[in-house]
Design a protein around this motif. Structure first.
Motif, PDB file in Angstrom:
ATOM      1  N   ILE A   1       9.170  11.181   8.206  1.00 50.02           N
ATOM      2  CA  ILE A   1       9.750  10.758   8.988  1.00 50.02           C
ATOM      3  C   ILE A   1       8.439  10.880  10.386  1.00 50.02           C
ATOM      4  O   ILE A   1       8.384  10.174  11.307  1.00 50.02           O
ATOM      5  CB  ILE A   1      11.071  11.223   9.728  1.00 50.02           C
ATOM      6  N   GLU A   2       8.444  12.109  10.410  1.00 54.22           N
ATOM      7  CA  GLU A   2       7.529  12.540  11.245  1.00 54.22           C
ATOM      8  C   GLU A   2       6.462  11.922  11.400  1.00 54.22           C
ATOM      9  O   GLU A   2       5.870  11.591  12.532  1.00 54.22           O
ATOM     10  CB  GLU A   2       6.747  14.221  10.737  1.00 54.22           C
ATOM     11  N   ARG A   3       5.837  11.591  10.392  1.00 52.60           N
ATOM     12  CA  ARG A   3       3.888  10.546  10.555  1.00 52.60           C
ATOM     13  C   ARG A   3       4.555   8.792  11.213  1.00 52.60           C
ATOM     14  O   ARG A   3       3.728   8.880  11.877  1.00 52.60           O
ATOM     15  CB  ARG A   3       3.807  10.704   8.748  1.00 52.60           C
ATOM     16  N   LEU A   4       6.225   9.177  10.375  1.00 53.60           N
ATOM     17  CA  LEU A   4       6.596   7.814  10.878  1.00 53.60           C
ATOM     18  C   LEU A   4       6.533   7.189  12.838  1.00 53.60           C
ATOM     19  O   LEU A   4       5.753   6.548  12.782  1.00 53.60           O
ATOM     20  CB  LEU A   4       7.868   7.404  10.282  1.00 53.60           C
ATOM     21  N   LYS A   5       6.956   8.967  12.947  1.00 51.79           N
ATOM     22  CA  LYS A   5       7.468   8.436  14.378  1.00 51.79           C
ATOM     23  C   LYS A   5       6.130   8.648  14.931  1.00 51.79           C
ATOM     24  O   LYS A   5       5.460   7.847  16.539  1.00 51.79           O
ATOM     25  CB  LYS A   5       7.716   9.745  14.716  1.00 51.79           C
ATOM     26  N   ASP A   6       4.943   9.311  14.281  1.00 50.73           N
ATOM     27  CA  ASP A   6       3.736   9.014  14.599  1.00 50.73           C
ATOM     28  C   ASP A   6       2.977   7.906  14.604  1.00 50.73           C
ATOM     29  O   ASP A   6       1.489   7.726  15.732  1.00 50.73           O
ATOM     30  CB  ASP A   6       2.603  10.514  14.249  1.00 50.73           C
ATOM     31  N   GLU A   7       2.752   7.848  13.804  1.00 52.19           N
ATOM     32  CA  GLU A   7       2.199   6.537  13.740  1.00 52.19           C
ATOM     33  C   GLU A   7       2.608   4.511  14.400  1.00 52.19           C
ATOM     34  O   GLU A   7       2.019   3.870  14.802  1.00 52.19           O
ATOM     35  CB  GLU A   7       1.747   5.968  12.174  1.00 52.19           C
TER      36      GLU A   7
ATOM     37  N   ILE B   1      24.035   1.619   3.434  1.00 57.17           N
ATOM     38  CA  ILE B   1      22.330   0.972   4.300  1.00 57.17           C
ATOM     39  C   ILE B   1      22.442   0.478   5.356  1.00 57.17           C
ATOM     40  O   ILE B   1      23.195   0.334   5.941  1.00 57.17           O
ATOM     41  CB  ILE B   1      22.385  -0.790   3.288  1.00 57.17           C
ATOM     42  N   LYS B   2      21.086   1.180   5.839  1.00 58.79           N
ATOM     43  CA  LYS B   2      21.467   0.679   7.317  1.00 58.79           C
ATOM     44  C   LYS B   2      19.791   0.110   7.352  1.00 58.79           C
ATOM     45  O   LYS B   2      19.302   0.725   7.345  1.00 58.79           O
ATOM     46  CB  LYS B   2      21.837   2.205   8.317  1.00 58.79           C
ATOM     47  N   TRP B   3      19.142  -0.291   8.599  1.00 57.71           N
ATOM     48  CA  TRP B   3      17.878  -0.852   9.265  1.00 57.71           C
ATOM     49  C   TRP B   3      17.865  -0.275  10.733  1.00 57.71           C
ATOM     50  O   TRP B   3      18.966  -1.322  11.724  1.00 57.71           O
ATOM     51  CB  TRP B   3      18.456  -3.030   8.967  1.00 57.71           C
ATOM     52  N   ILE B   4      17.411   0.497  11.021  1.00 52.68           N
ATOM     53  CA  ILE B   4      17.277   1.269  11.675  1.00 52.68           C
ATOM     54  C   ILE B   4      15.648   0.955  12.699  1.00 52.68           C
ATOM     55  O   ILE B   4      14.957   1.067  11.498  1.00 52.68           O
ATOM     56  CB  ILE B   4      17.540   2.524  11.545  1.00 52.68           C
ATOM     57  N   THR B   5      15.282   1.124  14.021  1.00 54.91           N
ATOM     58  CA  THR B   5      13.641   1.318  14.202  1.00 54.91           C
ATOM     59  C   THR B   5      13.725   2.285  14.339  1.00 54.91           C
ATOM     60  O   THR B   5      14.425   3.637  14.126  1.00 54.91           O
ATOM     61  CB  THR B   5      13.701   0.899  15.112  1.00 54.91           C
ATOM     62  N   PRO B   6      12.025   3.190  14.173  1.00 52.56           N
ATOM     63  CA  PRO B   6      12.060   4.321  14.455  1.00 52.56           C
ATOM     64  C   PRO B   6      12.686   5.718  15.224  1.00 52.56           C
ATOM     65  O   PRO B   6      13.027   6.406  14.668  1.00 52.56           O
ATOM     66  CB  PRO B   6      10.308   4.555  14.284  1.00 52.56           C
ATOM     67  N   SER B   7      13.050   4.389  16.184  1.00 54.42           N
ATOM     68  CA  SER B   7      13.740   5.555  17.274  1.00 54.42           C
ATOM     69  C   SER B   7      14.941   6.079  17.181  1.00 54.42           C
ATOM     70  O   SER B   7      15.580   6.603  17.380  1.00 54.42           O
ATOM     71  CB  SER B   7      13.471   5.111  18.345  1.00 54.42           C
ATOM     72  N   GLU B   8      15.299   5.339  15.840  1.00 54.95           N
ATOM     73  CA  GLU B   8      17.368   5.253  15.682  1.00 54.95           C
ATOM     74  C   GLU B   8      17.675   6.713  14.924  1.00 54.95           C
ATOM     75  O   GLU B   8      18.239   6.864  14.526  1.00 54.95           O
ATOM     76  CB  GLU B   8      17.396   4.544  15.197  1.00 54.95           C
ATOM     77  N   ILE B   9      15.792   7.693  14.586  1.00 56.19           N
ATOM     78  CA  ILE B   9      16.207   8.475  12.900  1.00 56.19           C
ATOM     79  C   ILE B   9      16.362   9.587  13.058  1.00 56.19           C
ATOM     80  O   ILE B   9      17.546   9.557  12.221  1.00 56.19           O
ATOM     81  CB  ILE B   9      14.630   8.210  12.573  1.00 56.19           C
TER      82      ILE B   9
ATOM     83  N   GLU C   1       0.352  -1.231   0.110  1.00 57.07           N
ATOM     84  CA  GLU C   1       0.355   0.045   0.273  1.00 57.07           C
ATOM     85  C   GLU C   1       0.861   1.337  -0.447  1.00 57.07           C
ATOM     86  O   GLU C   1       1.630   0.940   1.122  1.00 57.07           O
ATOM     87  CB  GLU C   1      -0.686  -0.002   1.411  1.00 57.07           C
ATOM     88  N   LYS C   2       0.534   2.324  -0.410  1.00 56.88           N
ATOM     89  CA  LYS C   2       0.903   3.594  -0.648  1.00 56.88           C
ATOM     90  C   LYS C   2       1.406   4.335   0.776  1.00 56.88           C
ATOM     91  O   LYS C   2      -0.409   3.889   2.143  1.00 56.88           O
ATOM     92  CB  LYS C   2       0.101   4.915  -0.874  1.00 56.88           C
ATOM     93  N   PHE C   3       1.655   4.557   1.591  1.00 57.99           N
ATOM     94  CA  PHE C   3       2.128   5.298   3.050  1.00 57.99           C
ATOM     95  C   PHE C   3       1.783   6.407   2.835  1.00 57.99           C
ATOM     96  O   PHE C   3       1.375   6.747   3.984  1.00 57.99           O
ATOM     97  CB  PHE C   3       3.329   4.941   3.289  1.00 57.99           C
ATOM     98  N   MET C   4       2.764   7.264   1.956  1.00 62.14           N
ATOM     99  CA  MET C   4       2.041   8.820   1.954  1.00 62.14           C
ATOM    100  C   MET C   4       3.182   9.554   0.937  1.00 62.14           C
ATOM    101  O   MET C   4       2.855   9.167  -0.061  1.00 62.14           O
ATOM    102  CB  MET C   4       2.400   9.714   2.907  1.00 62.14           C
ATOM    103  N   ASP C   5       2.145  10.937   0.040  1.00 61.48           N
ATOM    104  CA  ASP C   5       2.795  10.958  -0.259  1.00 61.48           C
ATOM    105  C   ASP C   5       3.638  12.750  -0.064  1.00 61.48           C
ATOM    106  O   ASP C   5       2.500  13.550   0.496  1.00 61.48           O
ATOM    107  CB  ASP C   5       2.067  11.998  -1.640  1.00 61.48           C
TER     108      ASP C   5
END
Length: 131
Positions: A122-128, A101-109, A65-69
């Motif tokens: 990133i802001e939306r990711l943190k919110d969700e 390339i890194k694999w990170i958790t949202p809290s590491e961003i 699915e599309k996450f956002m635009d």
């Protein structure tokens, strides 16, 4: 100014997602981004994303699915970025173009400098995602 259609992948592996560091010699060099690129004429956004990830990471994606635009104006270009949720169907990511390339958790961003167009994502990711 024309708006350039760009796609990117939010690729998850359990609770971590992938970010890629742009090559030093490109615009916005060494900033971090979600992997992707420009949509070529005649392609769907999903097809473009699959092609770009093959070219840049040597992986085959399953696009969800599309996450956002996001529409973002850089000094040199205006982009309409569509971010899709995705998973790697086959292959192991290779550094064909990116610096890292890194694999990170949202809290590491917050430890990474991302491209301005990705900041809203990133802001939306943190919110969700509950911490």
């Amino acid at each position: 100014m024309d708006i350039v259609e760009v796609v990117a992948a939010l690729i998850w592996d359990n609770d971590k997602f992938m970010i890629c560091q742009r090559p030093a010699h490109k615009a916005r060099g060494l900033l971090w981004e979600f992997v992707g690129g420009k949509v070529e004429s005649g392609e769907t956004k999903e097809q473009a994303l699959i092609r770009e990830c093959k070219e840049k990471l040597a992986v085959t994606l399953t696009v969800g699915e599309k996450f956002m635009d996001v529409v973002h104006e850089y000094p040199d270009i205006t982009v309409h970025l569509t971010l899709f949720n995705a998973t790697i169907a086959e292959g192991v990511p290779q550094l064909l173009e990116h610096n890292d390339i890194k694999w990170i958790t949202p809290s590491e961003i917050q430890n990474y400098r991302v491209c301005p167009a990705d900041e809203e994502i990133i802001e939306r990711l943190k919110d969700e995602i509950s911490w």
